[in-house]
Design an enzyme around this catalytic site. Structure first.
Site, PDB file in Angstrom:
ATOM      1  N   CYS A  71     -53.798  -9.285  12.181  1.00  0.00           N
ATOM      2  CA  CYS A  71     -54.563 -10.483  11.854  1.00  0.00           C
ATOM      3  C   CYS A  71     -53.549 -11.733  11.441  1.00  0.00           C
ATOM      4  CB  CYS A  71     -55.638 -10.506  10.973  1.00  0.00           C
ATOM      5  SG  CYS A  71     -57.120  -9.246  11.352  1.00  0.00           S
ATOM      6  N   HIS A 125     -56.059 -16.177   9.221  1.00  0.00           N
ATOM      7  CA  HIS A 125     -56.355 -15.118   8.107  1.00  0.00           C
ATOM      8  C   HIS A 125     -56.587 -15.648   6.896  1.00  0.00           C
ATOM      9  CE1 HIS A 125     -56.662 -11.048   6.727  1.00  0.00           C
ATOM     10  NE2 HIS A 125     -55.680 -11.389   5.573  1.00  0.00           N
TER      11      HIS A 125
END
Length: 482
Positions: A71, A125
């Site tokens: 991510c 993220h």
């Protein structure tokens, strides 16, 4: 009278031309953990009518790739236009601004140029990244459970001091969409669009599913029959490097998931079912936001992008999650639909050009006529406007195994060649060559076989052209975990 009519026509033509040349808005659906498991990508199981409809309104890219299948680095790459090896960040533990305060990011540039910039849900993220560059910021929410038994379980685990605190890997509560966070993200997007009718904007709608846990309203689970899902082959590629796949600790951290060994068929089918339910859930949210764009008459001047931060394994190779360089983890869906008032917009087209998520930032700079920062990507606007245009010769990704080994990989759209290198010396420790002409899966490492020597030499040169071995040690601004 004729002169007045002629004047009115001229003015009308000028105004119409001005409207068509107006700087576009941009709306990006940024989805977490979504592989090309969609109806429009030929999935025999996924039910995704809204995303499929968007594909008929633009260009679907068959060969889109991320720069790292995890991510944080992947999202940083998209939002800066820089590759992980340029940023030197390969793990989820280091926020971008902790080490790079100097970089000009996408929201920062657009805000500077008079755009309203909106972040909803999971975009970076780390929600703290670039917070001041968003005009409106709805931070990503934590995972939550709705069923009383799961709420009670979480309270018990917390009281017992269980860390990390993770509940079940899936939930199918009989609730409305907004009971879970992606339904609320769509709600926030719709409410914000109503406030932006007279503003130019860059909006990210970050949809968290199908990231674990697979929590989605029961009506989306009910779209599928669990027994119809096939169990993927658990066979691992012959000759695969010993660290090529992860031990999928992300899934094993959830309550009720065995800590070792393969998952049994029943649990495998349940998780595959949950993944599909989650995909249909976010598809519904896309539909709601798209409908609002139309109702507010914003679609005519808004480019829409649908994309994912990386692919995902749901049992293939006996593995789960992402965290690797294999094709199914680095290939992603990408759909781009130009604003409807753009006369030459292409609809219902498919492009087989090689493109990368790192190309998105320079593409939007090109689209909106801005002066952007240096980028590792390039504008794919020419391909969006002419889908038969050829793309790059190669797309590359990386994945670190700790701070001593770096996996570097390249694809030409058919072949995938990976080298596992010493992170400091660039010494090649192992190599892999897989064919992906007809599938994202491949079960034999062809590296070193005489029959494929020319192919391997070609792929090695392509990889070397992008990630040369004489570049010195890989920049590392964080310490990736093994």
């Amino acid at each position: 009278m004729k002169k007045i009519i002629l004047l009115i026509c001229i003015i009308g033509s000028i105004l119409k031309g001005a409207a068509q040349n107006k700087t576009p808005n941009v709306l990006i659906f940024y989805v977490d953990d979504l592989r090309a498991e969609l109806g429009c990508y030929g999935s025999p199981t996924a039910i995704t009518p809204n995303i499929d409809k968007l594909a008929t309104q633009g260009v679907k890219f068959n060969k889109a790739y991320v720069q790292q299948a995890i991510c944080a680095p992947s999202r940083m790459s998209t939002l800066t236009g820089l590759r992980p090896q340029t940023l030197g960040i390969y793990s989820i533990f280091t926020p971008l601004r902790k080490v790079h305060k100097e970089l000009v990011t996408m929201p920062q540039l657009f805000k500077k140029n008079g755009y309203k910039t909106i972040s909803i849900g999971k975009v970076y993220h780390h929600s703290v990244d670039d917070k001041s560059s968003w005009t409106t910021h709805f931070p990503k929410e934590k995972n939550s459970y709705v069923k009383p038994e799961n709420i009670a379980l979480m309270e018990r685990l917390k009281a017992e001091g269980v860390k990390p605190l993770k509940g079940p890997a899936f939930e199918d509560a009989n609730v409305e969409d907004e009971a879970y966070k992606d339904g609320r993200a769509a709600k926030y997007a719709i409410e914000t669009l109503h406030k932006l009718k007279k503003d130019k904007f860059l909006m990210f709608v970050g949809l968290s599913k199908p990231h674990l846990p697979f929590n989605a309203p029961k009506k989306y689970w009910d779209l599928y029959n669990k027994d119809n899902f096939k169990i993927p082959s658990r066979e691992k590629p012959e000759g695969m490097y010993r660290l090529a796949l992860s031990k999928w600790g992300e899934l094993k951290g959830y309550h009720g998931i065995p800590k070792s060994g393969d998952l049994n068929d029943d649990l495998t089918r349940t998780l595959i079912h949950g993944y599909h339910a989650s995909v249909s859930y976010i598809d519904a949210q896309v539909g709601k936001v798209m409908q609002t764009l139309e109702e507010l008459d914003l679609r005519k001047n808004t480019m829409v992008i649908f994309m994912s931060d990386h692919g995902y394994k749901i049992g293939e190779y006996g593995a789960w999650c992402k965290h690797s360089n294999v094709e199914i983890d680095v290939r992603v869906p990408l759909i781009v639909s130009r604003e409807t008032n753009y006369k030459k917009r292409k609809v219902g087209k498919t492009s087989n050009a090689l493109v990368e998520n790192v190309d998105i930032f320079p593409t939007l700079v090109d689209l909106c006529g801005l002066e952007g920062p240096e980028s590792d990507g390039k504008s794919i606007l020419p391909i969006i406007n002419k889908p038969n245009t050829k793309g790059d010769k190669v797309a590359t990704s990386v994945y670190a195994r700790g701070d001593k080994i770096m996996g570097v990989t390249a694809t030409d759209g058919v072949w995938r060649f990976t080298e596992w290198r010493d992170s400091k010396t660039q010494e090649v420790l192992s190599a892999e060559l897989y064919e992906h002409k007809n599938s994202s899966l491949s079960f034999v490492n062809l590296s070193g076989q005489a029959k494929y020597r020319k192919v391997e030499d070609k792929m090695r040169r392509l990889l070397e052209s992008e990630i040369p071995k004489d570049q010195g040690a890989f920049l590392q601004n964080d310490k990736p975990r093994k």
